[in-house]
Design an enzyme around this catalytic site. Structure first.
Site, PDB file in Angstrom:
ATOM      1  N   ASN A   1      40.079  45.302  32.031  1.00 49.38           N
ATOM      2  CA  ASN A   1      41.459  44.873  32.029  1.00 49.38           C
ATOM      3  C   ASN A   1      41.974  44.835  30.721  1.00 49.38           C
ATOM      4  OD1 ASN A   1      41.160  45.111  34.533  1.00 49.38           O
ATOM      5  ND2 ASN A   1      40.738  42.890  34.845  1.00 49.38           N
TER       6      ASN A   1
ATOM      7  N   GLY B   1      35.616  44.059  41.196  1.00 52.84           N
ATOM      8  CA  GLY B   1      37.080  44.378  41.311  1.00 52.84           C
ATOM      9  C   GLY B   1      37.311  45.676  40.599  1.00 52.84           C
TER      10      GLY B   1
ATOM     11  N   HIS C   1      39.029  48.513  27.518  1.00 53.18           N
ATOM     12  CA  HIS C   1      40.203  49.558  27.354  1.00 53.18           C
ATOM     13  C   HIS C   1      41.273  49.001  26.528  1.00 53.18           C
ATOM     14  CE1 HIS C   1      38.875  51.696  31.260  1.00 53.18           C
ATOM     15  NE2 HIS C   1      38.132  52.157  30.558  1.00 53.18           N
TER      16      HIS C   1
ATOM     17  N   CYS D   1      52.889  52.641   7.123  1.00 51.31           N
ATOM     18  CA  CYS D   1      53.132  54.205   6.948  1.00 51.31           C
ATOM     19  C   CYS D   1      54.646  54.421   7.370  1.00 51.31           C
ATOM     20  CB  CYS D   1      52.162  54.889   7.421  1.00 51.31           C
ATOM     21  SG  CYS D   1      52.381  54.958   9.469  1.00 51.31           S
TER      22      CYS D   1
ATOM     23  N   TYR E   1      54.830  50.043  29.017  1.00 49.13           N
ATOM     24  CA  TYR E   1      53.960  48.909  28.663  1.00 49.13           C
ATOM     25  C   TYR E   1      54.742  47.552  28.292  1.00 49.13           C
ATOM     26  CZ  TYR E   1      50.211  51.847  28.506  1.00 49.13           C
ATOM     27  OH  TYR E   1      49.312  53.042  28.903  1.00 49.13           O
TER      28      TYR E   1
ATOM     29  N   CYS F   1      55.310  51.143  12.110  1.00 46.66           N
ATOM     30  CA  CYS F   1      54.324  50.647  11.535  1.00 46.66           C
ATOM     31  C   CYS F   1      54.970  50.316   9.917  1.00 46.66           C
ATOM     32  CB  CYS F   1      53.234  51.732  11.047  1.00 46.66           C
ATOM     33  SG  CYS F   1      51.899  51.162   9.911  1.00 46.66           S
TER      34      CYS F   1
ATOM     35  N   ASN G   1      33.790  43.461  45.982  1.00 51.63           N
ATOM     36  CA  ASN G   1      34.897  44.343  46.106  1.00 51.63           C
ATOM     37  C   ASN G   1      35.229  44.153  47.689  1.00 51.63           C
ATOM     38  OD1 ASN G   1      36.881  46.427  46.549  1.00 51.63           O
ATOM     39  ND2 ASN G   1      36.146  47.481  44.515  1.00 51.63           N
ATOM     40  N   PRO G   2      36.549  43.737  47.974  1.00 51.13           N
ATOM     41  CA  PRO G   2      36.725  43.506  49.528  1.00 51.13           C
ATOM     42  C   PRO G   2      36.849  45.017  49.994  1.00 51.13           C
ATOM     43  CG  PRO G   2      38.826  43.199  47.919  1.00 51.13           C
ATOM     44  CD  PRO G   2      37.503  43.209  46.990  1.00 51.13           C
TER      45      PRO G   2
ATOM     46  N   ASP H   1      44.828  42.627  30.209  1.00 52.78           N
ATOM     47  CA  ASP H   1      45.703  41.638  30.553  1.00 52.78           C
ATOM     48  C   ASP H   1      45.595  40.287  29.875  1.00 52.78           C
ATOM     49  OD1 ASP H   1      43.704  40.675  32.058  1.00 52.78           O
ATOM     50  OD2 ASP H   1      44.671  41.488  34.046  1.00 52.78           O
TER      51      ASP H   1
HETATM   52  P1  OAD Z   1      41.349  50.499  40.495  1.00 51.58           P
HETATM   53  O1  OAD Z   1      42.824  50.140  40.846  1.00 51.58           O
HETATM   54  O2  OAD Z   1      40.820  51.789  40.370  1.00 51.58           O
HETATM   55  O3  OAD Z   1      40.401  49.458  41.359  1.00 51.58           O
HETATM   56  C1  OAD Z   1      40.664  48.195  41.729  1.00 51.58           C
HETATM   57  C2  OAD Z   1      39.759  47.979  42.670  1.00 51.58           C
HETATM   58  O4  OAD Z   1      39.659  46.346  43.020  1.00 51.58           O
HETATM   59  C3  OAD Z   1      39.627  48.585  44.120  1.00 51.58           C
HETATM   60  O5  OAD Z   1      38.296  48.918  44.287  1.00 51.58           O
HETATM   61  C4  OAD Z   1      40.119  47.389  45.090  1.00 51.58           C
HETATM   62  O6  OAD Z   1      39.233  47.505  46.428  1.00 51.58           O
HETATM   63  C5  OAD Z   1      39.512  46.260  44.172  1.00 51.58           C
HETATM   64  N1  OAD Z   1      40.135  44.929  44.378  1.00 51.58           N
HETATM   65  C6  OAD Z   1      41.297  44.666  44.980  1.00 51.58           C
HETATM   66  N2  OAD Z   1      41.626  43.323  45.390  1.00 51.58           N
HETATM   67  C7  OAD Z   1      40.335  42.701  44.712  1.00 51.58           C
HETATM   68  C8  OAD Z   1      40.071  41.272  44.694  1.00 51.58           C
HETATM   69  N3  OAD Z   1      40.659  40.357  45.072  1.00 51.58           N
HETATM   70  N4  OAD Z   1      39.051  40.991  44.435  1.00 51.58           N
HETATM   71  C9  OAD Z   1      37.853  41.855  43.926  1.00 51.58           C
HETATM   72  N5  OAD Z   1      38.301  43.418  44.122  1.00 51.58           N
HETATM   73  C10 OAD Z   1      39.506  43.643  44.477  1.00 51.58           C
HETATM   74  O7  OAD Z   1      40.981  49.620  38.816  1.00 51.58           O
HETATM   75  P2  OAD Z   1      39.771  49.648  38.025  1.00 51.58           P
HETATM   76  O8  OAD Z   1      38.659  50.094  38.394  1.00 51.58           O
HETATM   77  O9  OAD Z   1      39.897  48.521  37.099  1.00 51.58           O
HETATM   78  O10 OAD Z   1      42.494  52.417  32.748  1.00 51.58           O
HETATM   79  O11 OAD Z   1      40.438  50.941  37.153  1.00 51.58           O
HETATM   80  C11 OAD Z   1      39.812  51.441  36.000  1.00 51.58           C
HETATM   81  C12 OAD Z   1      40.819  52.071  34.681  1.00 51.58           C
HETATM   82  O12 OAD Z   1      41.623  52.984  35.451  1.00 51.58           O
HETATM   83  C13 OAD Z   1      41.531  51.032  34.240  1.00 51.58           C
HETATM   84  O13 OAD Z   1      41.081  50.175  33.372  1.00 51.58           O
HETATM   85  C14 OAD Z   1      42.870  51.850  33.906  1.00 51.58           C
HETATM   86  C15 OAD Z   1      42.792  52.756  35.120  1.00 51.58           C
HETATM   87  O14 OAD Z   1      43.475  53.979  34.843  1.00 51.58           O
HETATM   88  C16 OAD Z   1      42.982  52.912  31.639  1.00 51.58           C
HETATM   89  O15 OAD Z   1      44.269  52.307  31.832  1.00 51.58           O
HETATM   90  C17 OAD Z   1      42.515  53.529  30.487  1.00 51.58           C
END
Ligand code: OAD
Length: 246
Positions: free
Chosen positions: A106, A189, A123, A152, A71, A149, A215-216, A108
């Site tokens: 996200n 995305g 998340h 604790c 992390y 912590c 989504n591309p 970030d």
């Molecule tokens: P994913 O990695 O599953 O999906 C990312 C998506 O972004 C994909 O479908 C890509 O096609 C798309 N993508 C890539 N470049 C892009 C761009 N320039 N513009 C738009 N879309 C684009 O990520 P998440 O769906 O965010 O959870 O994943 C969901 C959760 O799974 C995350 O929050 C994380 C992960 O495990 C935890 O950590 C709890």
């Protein structure tokens, strides 16, 4: 029909008429900032690392120092990244519609750094340190392999939601309320495979919203959406905002 920017007219007019727009973002929104997504085959984080070793309570209990190293690496990566035109367009769109709810998966901070307010962090946040025992928030000592912590003496953990954990109650309630109330729901995305976040689009559609995917690489759920735009968020969102401003 589309605008000369290739955006469906139906979307521009729905956004112009909308009382409330809800935007759900995923890792793809930060891809153009150089932050890796999770599930893309070549450079997605889960193609290089096993989430069971790094993103579960069991992994943390087994090897907290390893989890913290991972992390901290991600913190450095996103701290060096800059918000991209997609983040900025979402922040700007808050000024163009009567009400905008931004829900992000996200962790970030890039939406916040682009100027978005009241971001619902579904998340959690990569930069939060929380007590493993009770979830209270603290500033950890980064010189320690595993920060402790101050209340604790137990371990602090990164303030993100891990696999098998519940979504923070307030974030879940706010997101569901926004999905139910909105007139337009934009899913941007995200691969739409992680629940309950992926279910917000269903909730919005069941309650009458126009649901749109950006989504591309159209996802398995693309046919479920009323409109699917196969384009990068950093390209299409600024154009969408431009169309709304005209
Ligand atoms: P994913 O990695 O599953 O999906 C990312 C998506 O972004 C994909 O479908 C890509 O096609 C798309 N993508 C890539 N470049 C892009 C761009 N320039 N513009 C738009 N879309 C684009 O990520 P998440 O769906 O965010 O959870 O994943 C969901 C959760 O799974 C995350 O929050 C994380 C992960 O495990 C935890 O950590 C709890």
């Amino acid at each position: 029909m589309t605008t000369d920017r290739g955006i469906p007219d139906a979307l521009v007019s729905a956004l112009r008429d909308a009382r409330h727009v809800c935007v759900l973002t995923g890792a793809g929104v930060s891809a153009e900032s150089g932050v890796p997504t999770f599930r893309e085959a070549q450079d997605g984080l889960w193609s290089r690392y096993d989430p069971q070793d790094l993103a579960t309570p069991e992994a943390f209990l087994a090897d907290p120092a390893l989890v913290w190293r991972w992390y901290r690496w991600r913190r450095e990566l996103v701290a060096d990244a800059q918000p991209n035109p997609g983040h900025h367009a979402i922040a700007r769109s808050g000024e163009l519609v009567p009400r905008l709810s931004l829900v992000t998966q996200n962790v970030d901070n890039l939406h916040q750094r682009a100027g978005s307010k009241d971001v619902v962090e579904f998340h959690g946040n990569l930069f939060d340190d929380r007590c493993y025992a009770d979830g209270s928030r603290h500033v950890g000592d980064d010189s320690l392999d595993v920060p402790t912590c101050p209340d604790c003496g137990g371990h602090l953990r990164p303030g993100v939601v891990w696999f098998g954990e519940a979504i923070p109650e307030e974030a879940l309630n706010e997101s569901c309320a926004a999905a139910v109330d909105c007139d337009v729901f934009l899913s941007v995305g995200t691969s739409s495979v992680v629940y309950p976040a992926a279910g917000l689009a269903n909730l919005a559609k069941d309650n009458g919203a126009l649901v749109v995917e950006i989504n591309p690489s159209p996802t398995m759920s693309a046919s479920y959406f009323d409109i699917a735009i196969a384009e990068k968020s950093g390209v299409i969102l600024p154009e969408l905002v431009e169309s709304l401003s005209l």
